[in-house]
Design a protein around this motif. Structure first.
Motif, PDB file in Angstrom:
ATOM      1  N   ASP A 457       0.836  -1.210   0.000  1.00 38.39           N
ATOM      2  CA  ASP A 457       0.000   0.000   0.000  1.00 38.39           C
ATOM      3  C   ASP A 457       0.865   1.253   0.000  1.00 38.39           C
ATOM      4  N   THR A 465      -5.068   3.842   2.986  1.00 42.10           N
ATOM      5  CA  THR A 465      -5.182   2.397   3.203  1.00 42.10           C
ATOM      6  C   THR A 465      -3.989   1.872   3.996  1.00 42.10           C
ATOM      7  N   ASP A 469      -5.728   1.076   7.398  1.00 45.42           N
ATOM      8  CA  ASP A 469      -6.184  -0.311   7.254  1.00 45.42           C
ATOM      9  C   ASP A 469      -5.067  -1.298   7.619  1.00 45.42           C
ATOM     10  N   SER A 470      -4.179  -1.565   6.676  1.00 45.76           N
ATOM     11  CA  SER A 470      -3.152  -2.590   6.908  1.00 45.76           C
ATOM     12  C   SER A 470      -2.237  -2.220   8.070  1.00 45.76           C
ATOM     13  N   TRP A 473      -4.267  -2.418  11.452  1.00 43.69           N
ATOM     14  CA  TRP A 473      -4.519  -3.799  11.845  1.00 43.69           C
ATOM     15  C   TRP A 473      -3.234  -4.481  12.300  1.00 43.69           C
ATOM     16  N   MET A 517     -10.169   2.148  15.274  1.00 47.60           N
ATOM     17  CA  MET A 517     -10.719   1.455  14.107  1.00 47.60           C
ATOM     18  C   MET A 517     -12.224   1.647  13.999  1.00 47.60           C
ATOM     19  N   GLN A 521     -12.672   2.822  10.277  1.00 51.42           N
ATOM     20  CA  GLN A 521     -12.918   1.769   9.294  1.00 51.42           C
ATOM     21  C   GLN A 521     -14.180   2.006   8.472  1.00 51.42           C
ATOM     22  N   SER A 538     -16.245  -3.825  11.672  1.00 53.37           N
ATOM     23  CA  SER A 538     -14.879  -4.157  11.254  1.00 53.37           C
ATOM     24  C   SER A 538     -14.145  -4.972  12.323  1.00 53.37           C
TER      25      SER A 538
END
Length: 643
Positions: A457, A465, A469-470, A473, A517, A521, A538
């Motif tokens: 990403d 992202t 996101d990645s 997480w 998140m 998310q 999420s």
């Protein structure tokens, strides 16, 4: 290393030079030409003649190929220098002689089959006799049927048994013609098979003798013909194979060069060249200075280059990657990132040092035996098995599993102490450490996949992202697993206070990460309530990650199964050792065949499950695939491999 860089290149050349240019470019083998037709054009008449007779030799003298040779893709190798010598003179005389001999061979084999079939039929007729057939033909009001029936279905009142063996009776049935329909229906239920006896001049048994004499004579001639073919096969097969490849390739080049016409006088090629091979291509293009124009261009919108993998010691893992799919333009090559996990997972699944040694020796033997004849894929597969064999040996020694032996019963103290000193885990008496190791490796691989996703990403400059996101997480799960791991540590140790403090910090990171998140998310939703709802949903992905981690317990289960099966095999063998006379033989048979079965079934299971964890649990985090292989324009051979 990742996917090798490829440059799109376009070449314009005078049409009259196109074939010569393609011939040299093919020998160079550095460029994939995308505007050639996908399939090789059908061969010309002369090439077809060579192919036909080469296939005929392969039918008469098939090269023995076992499952292993087919699996590792063994093909006869001819050095390019040897091929150049063989191409100096075309073996047209050999071809003409072979065509004549092949026609004679096919005529003989057809005649032998016809004679053998005729002799078999006459032998059947001989069970009944020509005299009975002639008498039956003279009957007027009555009729006669001849045939065979299972011995158990014979009805002595209605059937006259002429001859019989253990299973079949050859019978004669006499009946009134008016009852023929009913008789045939009754016989059909008993499994009766009618034999129609021909009315011929010579007795059936005499005809059998005559046919077999002719058949033996023809077989002797066929054996002489086979010897002549064998001499041609031994002396000329390689030359015929090389010329078959050459003629097929020449015809393809002629049709390809004609299909490249861009204008009345020029031809156009476009394709891909590895960055490392651009200098080599440039030197070749300089030979046609003044007769061609070339340029490097950017790919068209949406066009993806083919994938060319370049790895060092992890190159054998490309075999596993290619079974799943090639990397796309935006992907990382997963081979080097998968290598340590796959090799260790395989070792944990097979888990016996004795079996690992067998795998290692078997792979080394095949590699040494067929090295010059192996394709690149075959070599990669065997080297991968060497890696996995070494991993299995290490796991087996650390867990105390060597052909299921009980080290405490070994009569040699030095050997016993050596194996016991290496054993650090006893999965049979205390399986929890091995189970924890399997789960821990699953956590590590899952975090590695998320980290690679974050790298991808970031490389694509998709910062939202990457960090929301990645990246989020990755940190969230790292904190969860760190917190859970520290919570399981025993208290009362010197480092316990520091561990407690770190666990508290990680707990706050988990809480903060969950809140973060929930708030981020659902950012793609416009409605504030939907944003909050999507954020809460999420967190449900945690159950998916937990399921992925539980999948890694298969490493523990498969490893335990291998060890237990080995122990059971040894136990069963020991029970039979005391049987008088045959005990030693039975024990040896159980040990040999039992361990071979255990080795083969668990070797297959180790590969399947180690690969499955990569494809499903690991690749799903960062690898999309969908790419295609880089296929340089080079000699494509069917019968031999040119090196």
């Amino acid at each position: 290393m990742a996917v090798a860089g490829l440059q799109k290149t376009q070449i314009f050349i005078l049409q009259k030079k196109a074939r010569k240019f393609l011939t040299g470019l093919q020998a160079l083998g550095v460029m994939e030409i995308t505007n050639l037709q996908d399939e090789t054009p059908p061969p010309a008449e002369l090439a077809r003649r060579y192919q036909k007779n080469l296939q005929f030799l392969d039918e008469v003298f098939p090269r023995p190929r076992g499952f292993i040779e087919n699996f590792i893709q063994v093909k006869p190798v001819v050095k390019k220098t040897q091929a150049a010598e063989l191409l100096q003179k075309r073996p047209d005389k050999t071809l003409a002689a072979l065509e004549k001999l092949s026609a004679e061979w096919r005529a003989q084999t057809t005649a032998m089959k016809q004679l053998a079939d005729a002799a078999q039929k006459q032998e059947l007729y001989a069970h009944f006799g020509l005299a009975r057939a002639r008498k039956a033909a003279r009957l007027q009001k009555a009729g006669a049927l001849f045939g065979r029936v299972p011995v158990k279905k014979v009805d002595p009142e209605k059937m006259q048994v002429l001859r019989a063996d253990e299973q079949t009776a050859f019978v004669q049935i006499i009946f009134w013609r008016a009852d023929e329909t009913a008789v045939r229906a009754e016989l059909a239920e008993s499994g009766f098979e009618e034999v129609l006896l021909p009315l011929q001049k010579r007795e059936y048994f005499r005809e059998v003798v005559s046919l077999k004499w002719r058949l033996d004579k023809l077989r002797r001639k066929n054996a002489e013909l086979r010897e002549r073919l064998a001499r041609i096969h031994a002396a000329e097969y390689t030359r015929l194979a090389v010329w078959t490849e050459q003629l097929t390739n020449e015809n393809a080049l002629q049709q390809w060069s004609a299909g490249l016409a861009a204008t009345e006088k020029t031809s156009f090629l476009t394709g891909w060249v590895p960055a490392a091979q651009k200098k080599k291509l440039r030197r070749y293009l300089e030979k046609f200075s003044g007769e061609l124009y070339w340029r490097e261009v950017e790919p068209d919108e949406g066009e993806e280059p083919p994938a060319l993998l370049r790895n060092g010691v992890t190159a054998p893992l490309e075999a596993v990657t290619s079974l799943y799919g090639m990397p796309g333009n935006k992907d990382l090559d997963p081979s080097p990132f998968m290598a340590p996990f796959f090799i260790v997972f395989y070792g944990l699944c097979l888990s016996d040092a004795g079996y690992g040694l067998l795998l290692l020796l078997f792979a080394v033997f095949l590699l040494a035996r067929f090295f010059t004849n192996l394709t690149k894929f075959g070599k990669k597969l065997l080297i991968l098995n060497i890696y996995c064999g070494l991993s299995t040996i290490a796991v087996g020694l650390l867990t105390g599993s060597v052909f299921g032996l009980d080290f405490n019963t070994l009569p040699w103290p030095a050997v016993k102490n050596f194996f016991l000193s290496l054993k650090i885990i006893d999965p049979l008496n205390n399986p929890l450490p091995l189970l924890g190791l399997s789960v821990g490796l699953g956590v590590l691989q899952m975090l590695a996949g998320l980290f690679l996703r974050w790298i991808l990403d970031s490389r694509q400059k998709d910062w939202g992202t990457a960090f929301l996101d990645s990246g989020c997480w990755f940190i969230f799960l790292l904190a969860i697993f760190g917190w859970a791991g520290l919570s399981l540590l025993p208290a009362g140790r010197s480092w316990s206070p520091a561990a407690v403090q770190l666990a508290d910090i990680l707990r706050y990171i988990v809480i903060g990460g969950a809140v973060f998140m929930v708030l981020t998310q659902g950012r793609h939703q416009k409605n504030p309530l939907l944003k909050l709802g999507s954020g809460l949903l999420s967190l449900y992905k945690l159950s998916g990650y937990l399921g992925d981690i539980l999948s890694y317990t298969r490493l523990f289960a498969l490893g335990l199964v291998t060890a237990v099966m080995a122990l059971v095999i040894n136990y069963l063998a020991a029970l039979t050792g005391g049987i008088p006379i045959i005990g030693v033989g039975v024990m040896a048979a159980i040990l040999v065949f039992g361990h071979i079965f255990d080795f083969l079934i668990n070797m297959l299971g180790a590969f399947v499950h180690a690969a499955r964890l990569q494809y499903v649990e690991y690749f799903s985090k960062f690898f999309e695939g969908g790419g295609r292989f880089f296929r340089p324009f080079s000699w494509q051979t069917k019968y031999v491999s040119l090196e």
